[in-house]
Design an enzyme around this catalytic site. Sequence first.
Site, PDB file in Angstrom:
ATOM      1  N   GLY A  68       0.344 -13.053  10.527  1.00  0.00           N
ATOM      2  CA  GLY A  68      -0.590 -11.627   9.695  1.00  0.00           C
ATOM      3  C   GLY A  68       0.218 -10.961   8.705  1.00  0.00           C
ATOM      4  N   VAL A  69      -0.145 -10.105   8.273  1.00  0.00           N
ATOM      5  CA  VAL A  69       0.622  -9.061   6.844  1.00  0.00           C
ATOM      6  C   VAL A  69       1.259  -8.410   7.875  1.00  0.00           C
ATOM      7  CG1 VAL A  69      -1.830  -8.461   6.166  1.00  0.00           C
ATOM      8  CG2 VAL A  69      -1.269  -6.612   7.856  1.00  0.00           C
ATOM      9  N   LYS A 104       0.026 -19.789  15.944  1.00  0.00           N
ATOM     10  CA  LYS A 104      -0.569 -20.351  17.537  1.00  0.00           C
ATOM     11  C   LYS A 104      -1.671 -20.783  16.796  1.00  0.00           C
ATOM     12  CE  LYS A 104      -2.182 -18.118  21.603  1.00  0.00           C
ATOM     13  NZ  LYS A 104      -2.009 -17.113  22.474  1.00  0.00           N
ATOM     14  N   ALA A 134     -10.226  -7.853   8.442  1.00  0.00           N
ATOM     15  CA  ALA A 134     -10.108  -6.424   7.775  1.00  0.00           C
ATOM     16  C   ALA A 134     -11.342  -6.262   6.562  1.00  0.00           C
ATOM     17  CB  ALA A 134      -8.501  -6.308   7.850  1.00  0.00           C
ATOM     18  N   GLY A 137     -10.060  -1.117   4.303  1.00  0.00           N
ATOM     19  CA  GLY A 137      -9.418  -2.175   3.487  1.00  0.00           C
ATOM     20  C   GLY A 137      -8.211  -0.595   3.760  1.00  0.00           C
ATOM     21  N   GLU A 174     -14.029   5.889   5.215  1.00  0.00           N
ATOM     22  CA  GLU A 174     -14.992   5.413   6.252  1.00  0.00           C
ATOM     23  C   GLU A 174     -14.382   7.255   7.242  1.00  0.00           C
ATOM     24  OE1 GLU A 174     -13.342   0.847   6.155  1.00  0.00           O
ATOM     25  OE2 GLU A 174     -12.085   2.728   7.274  1.00  0.00           O
ATOM     26  N   HIS A 188     -14.627  -0.783  18.042  1.00  0.00           N
ATOM     27  CA  HIS A 188     -15.639  -0.330  16.912  1.00  0.00           C
ATOM     28  C   HIS A 188     -16.866  -0.451  16.390  1.00  0.00           C
ATOM     29  CE1 HIS A 188     -16.810  -0.351  12.952  1.00  0.00           C
ATOM     30  NE2 HIS A 188     -15.217  -1.032  12.546  1.00  0.00           N
ATOM     31  N   ARG A 192     -14.789   6.575  15.068  1.00  0.00           N
ATOM     32  CA  ARG A 192     -14.558   5.733  15.903  1.00  0.00           C
ATOM     33  C   ARG A 192     -15.064   5.251  17.295  1.00  0.00           C
ATOM     34  NH1 ARG A 192     -11.708   0.948  13.407  1.00  0.00           N
ATOM     35  NH2 ARG A 192     -12.241   1.304  10.880  1.00  0.00           N
ATOM     36  N   HIS A 232     -11.707  -3.949  19.465  1.00  0.00           N
ATOM     37  CA  HIS A 232     -11.730  -3.653  18.096  1.00  0.00           C
ATOM     38  C   HIS A 232     -10.101  -4.232  17.254  1.00  0.00           C
ATOM     39  CE1 HIS A 232     -12.093  -4.090  13.325  1.00  0.00           C
ATOM     40  NE2 HIS A 232     -11.463  -2.720  13.111  1.00  0.00           N
ATOM     41  N   ARG A 274      -7.436   5.089  16.683  1.00  0.00           N
ATOM     42  CA  ARG A 274      -7.055   4.406  15.431  1.00  0.00           C
ATOM     43  C   ARG A 274      -7.527   4.952  14.523  1.00  0.00           C
ATOM     44  NH1 ARG A 274      -7.716   0.419  11.154  1.00  0.00           N
ATOM     45  NH2 ARG A 274      -8.840  -1.011  13.201  1.00  0.00           N
ATOM     46  N   SER A 315      -4.460   0.496   9.743  1.00  0.00           N
ATOM     47  CA  SER A 315      -3.946  -0.501  10.745  1.00  0.00           C
ATOM     48  C   SER A 315      -3.232  -1.682   9.979  1.00  0.00           C
ATOM     49  CB  SER A 315      -4.704  -1.558  11.159  1.00  0.00           C
ATOM     50  OG  SER A 315      -5.840  -2.335  10.189  1.00  0.00           O
TER      51      SER A 315
END
Length: 395
Positions: A16-17, A37, A48, A51, A115, A230, A271, A332, A367, A372
Site C-alpha cells: 500500500g502507500v 498477500k 481511500a 482525499g 470533511e 465509518h 465520525r 473502517h 481518526r 490516514s
Amino acid sequence: MMRKRLDYDTVIAGCGVSGLFTALHLPRTQKVLMICKEDLESCNSMLAQGGICVLLNDADYDDYFEDTMRAGHYENRKESVDIMLRSSRSVINQLIEYGVDFARTADGSLAYTREGAHSHPRICYHEDTTGKEITTKLRQAVQNLPNVDILQYTTMTDILVENGRCTGIIAEDRSGTQLLIHAQDTVMATGGIGGRYEHSTNFRCLTGDALEISQKHGIALEHLDYVQIHPTVLYSKLPGRRFLISESCRGEGAILLNAKGERFVNELLPRDVVTKAIRAEMEKEGSCHVWLSFAPIPEEEIRTHFPNILATCLDAGYDITKQPIPVVPAQHYFMGGVHVDSHSQTTMPHLYAVGETSCNGVHGKNRLASNSLLESMVFAQRAAKHIVDTRKDDD
C-alpha cells in the site's frame, strides 16, 4: 515443504502507500524486496475516497492541530501530530512530482474539500478515488526502480530473530514454498484488521497478521481496542466488503435523514459522534439503515466530484442525483497497532511498522478524516530515513 532463502538489504511486507513510500525513500543502492498477500490492487490504500489532508499555511496550524486532537479525544501523541502537520506540504509536493492529478481551481491552484470535524477545507483530492490515484502513481514509480523486487500472493507468516533483533521475515508463496527472507531491516506495512469483521470497508485479506506476529515475539502493541466505525457505507444484504460513501459527500452538503425524511444530526461532527447518532436513530426506528440525501449538492458537482460513488450506487439501483441512498455504519479503520516511535521503530531493533499496521499516536482514539494517507506517507518516509541513518552509524 519446500524452502528457499532470499537475501536483501530491506524487506517490506505490504504494497500500500506506506510500503511504497518507504521503498521510494530508500537508497537506490539498496536491494529491496516488497511482498503482498494478494495482488497489488488488494490494499486499502486503493479504496481511500475523500482525499489527503495538508496544512494550508502557518495560520492553519493551530486549527488543524486542534481538529486532529479533538477528533482523537485528546489521546493523540502530540509530537506525532506536529510531525505530520509540518511534513504535509512536502508530501503533497512529492505526490505531484510523481504525477498525482489532484483537483485544481480555475486558476490552476490546488482545490480543497472539507470533511467532518475539519474547521476548514484542507483536503486535496482526485474525484472520489484519491487513494487509487495516489497508490497507482506511487506503484508505477516503484516498479520503475531497478533495485526493488515485488512478489505478489506472498504472505508474511513470521519474522526472523537473532540475538533479540529482527533479521528478516518468513513468508509463504502461493505454491506453498516457504521463503526465508534475510534482511538487515524489516518494515511491516500489512494494513489493518477489517478482514476479521463481518461488515467492513476493508479487503478481506487484511487480518492483522503483523499484530499476531508481534505478540508472539513480545513486541509492544498499543490501543488494540481503538477501532473506527465509518458512519456511512452503502447498505447491502450481500456478503463481502462494504462500499464506502465518502465523508467528503457530507462535507460538500449531503445530509442524513431518518425514515420520516428528517435530519437528526450535524453531519460534520467527528465520525464516532455521527455513528452513535445513526445507531441511536436506527434503534429508535427499528430500522436496518438511515438515508443519505445528496439533494443539497448540485448535480454537476456530484458528477464531477463523486463519479465513482454515482456509478456504484447506480449499479446498486440508486440514482444519487434523484434519490437518497440507504447507509449504515461499518468497521473502517484501526487506530491501534504495533507500537512505534516517531521514526516508526518498533520495540525490536531493525523492525519497523508503518501505515495502519502501526500506532504512532497521530490518530488518538478516533481518526480525523483524510489523515490516514498523509500519516502513512509521513512516517513511512521517516522509517526509510532512519534505516539509512542507522546504517551510516553502523558503518
